[in-house]
Design a protein around this motif. Structure first.
Motif, PDB file in Angstrom:
ATOM      1  N   LYS A  56       0.506  -1.579   0.159  1.00  0.00           N
ATOM      2  CA  LYS A  56      -0.048  -0.212   0.484  1.00  0.00           C
ATOM      3  C   LYS A  56       0.688   1.110   0.074  1.00  0.00           C
ATOM      4  CE  LYS A  56      -4.181  -1.892   2.255  1.00  0.00           C
ATOM      5  NZ  LYS A  56      -3.947  -3.675   1.582  1.00  0.00           N
ATOM      6  N   LEU A  57       1.288   0.848  -0.785  1.00  0.00           N
ATOM      7  CA  LEU A  57       2.801   2.253  -0.847  1.00  0.00           C
ATOM      8  C   LEU A  57       2.284   3.014  -1.767  1.00  0.00           C
ATOM      9  CD1 LEU A  57       6.739   0.558  -0.349  1.00  0.00           C
ATOM     10  CD2 LEU A  57       5.482   2.008   1.365  1.00  0.00           C
ATOM     11  N   LYS A  58       2.643   4.671  -2.525  1.00  0.00           N
ATOM     12  CA  LYS A  58       2.562   4.988  -3.617  1.00  0.00           C
ATOM     13  C   LYS A  58       3.943   5.238  -4.263  1.00  0.00           C
ATOM     14  CE  LYS A  58      -1.951   7.196  -3.716  1.00  0.00           C
ATOM     15  NZ  LYS A  58      -2.220   6.206  -4.441  1.00  0.00           N
ATOM     16  N   VAL A  59       4.608   5.239  -5.258  1.00  0.00           N
ATOM     17  CA  VAL A  59       5.403   5.492  -6.305  1.00  0.00           C
ATOM     18  C   VAL A  59       5.717   6.459  -6.145  1.00  0.00           C
ATOM     19  CG1 VAL A  59       6.947   4.619  -7.611  1.00  0.00           C
ATOM     20  CG2 VAL A  59       5.239   3.112  -6.642  1.00  0.00           C
ATOM     21  N   VAL A  60       6.585   7.196  -6.583  1.00  0.00           N
ATOM     22  CA  VAL A  60       7.570   8.038  -6.828  1.00  0.00           C
ATOM     23  C   VAL A  60       8.536   8.193  -8.395  1.00  0.00           C
ATOM     24  CG1 VAL A  60       8.240  11.098  -5.941  1.00  0.00           C
ATOM     25  CG2 VAL A  60       6.890   9.672  -4.432  1.00  0.00           C
ATOM     26  N   GLU A  81      -2.387   4.381 -10.931  1.00  0.00           N
ATOM     27  CA  GLU A  81      -2.543   4.973  -9.298  1.00  0.00           C
ATOM     28  C   GLU A  81      -1.790   4.973  -8.659  1.00  0.00           C
ATOM     29  OE1 GLU A  81      -4.126  -0.177  -9.339  1.00  0.00           O
ATOM     30  OE2 GLU A  81      -5.342   1.246 -10.253  1.00  0.00           O
ATOM     31  N   LEU A  82      -0.936   4.613  -8.656  1.00  0.00           N
ATOM     32  CA  LEU A  82       0.330   4.301  -7.317  1.00  0.00           C
ATOM     33  C   LEU A  82       0.578   5.381  -7.192  1.00  0.00           C
ATOM     34  CD1 LEU A  82       2.046   1.003  -8.104  1.00  0.00           C
ATOM     35  CD2 LEU A  82       0.637   1.533  -6.916  1.00  0.00           C
ATOM     36  N   LEU A  83       0.429   6.318  -7.941  1.00  0.00           N
ATOM     37  CA  LEU A  83       1.392   7.901  -7.980  1.00  0.00           C
ATOM     38  C   LEU A  83       0.752   8.780  -6.863  1.00  0.00           C
ATOM     39  CD1 LEU A  83       2.002   9.071 -11.815  1.00  0.00           C
ATOM     40  CD2 LEU A  83       3.721   8.046 -10.385  1.00  0.00           C
ATOM     41  N   PRO A  84       1.550   9.449  -6.178  1.00  0.00           N
ATOM     42  CA  PRO A  84       0.801  10.445  -4.690  1.00  0.00           C
ATOM     43  C   PRO A  84      -0.147  11.435  -5.667  1.00  0.00           C
ATOM     44  CG  PRO A  84       2.943  10.022  -4.444  1.00  0.00           C
ATOM     45  CD  PRO A  84       2.761   9.305  -6.360  1.00  0.00           C
ATOM     46  N   PRO A  85      -1.171  12.201  -5.106  1.00  0.00           N
ATOM     47  CA  PRO A  85      -1.975  12.538  -5.638  1.00  0.00           C
ATOM     48  C   PRO A  85      -0.812  14.067  -6.049  1.00  0.00           C
ATOM     49  CG  PRO A  85      -2.582  12.096  -3.183  1.00  0.00           C
ATOM     50  CD  PRO A  85      -1.040  11.990  -3.965  1.00  0.00           C
ATOM     51  N   GLY A  86      -1.297  15.060  -6.817  1.00  0.00           N
ATOM     52  CA  GLY A  86      -0.048  16.051  -7.367  1.00  0.00           C
ATOM     53  C   GLY A  86       0.907  15.854  -8.393  1.00  0.00           C
TER      54      GLY A  86
END
Length: 100
Positions: free
Chosen positions: A70-74, A92-97
């Motif tokens: 459940k990680l976001k990927v940058v 969908e894994l990208l953080p908002p923004g």
């Protein structure tokens, strides 16, 4: 969904990288954590290794790990940004923004 060939990936927390073995050595993707985000910073490959399909599959395996944890990927590396462009199912894994 695209086909993912499951690779044996080692999460080397000490070196902060995901690693997998290839015939000529080790392919790795360096990362750093911040909150619930994983920053993918560098891809290391053995000399004369240029199997883009293998690297793409390796990144898909890493995306599956991120989903599981459940990680976001940058994506820091341009090559990983290109991966997201070619594989929109992982956006969908990208953080908002963050827009790619």
């Amino acid at each position: 969904m695209e086909t993912i060939i499951n690779l044996e990936i080692k999460d080397n927390a000490f070196a902060r990288q995901f690693e997998t073995k290839v015939e000529t050595g080790t392919v790795s993707v360096e990362y750093s954590f911040q909150e619930k985000k994983i920053f993918l910073t560098k891809i290391n490959v053995p000399e004369n290794f240029n199997d883009e399909e293998f690297i793409s599959n390796f990144l898909k395996n890493i995306m599956e790990i991120a989903i599981e944890k459940k990680l976001k990927v940058v994506p820091i590396l341009p090559k990983i940004v290109v991966f997201f462009k070619k594989n929109p199912t992982y956006k969908e894994l990208l953080p908002p923004g963050i827009r790619i």
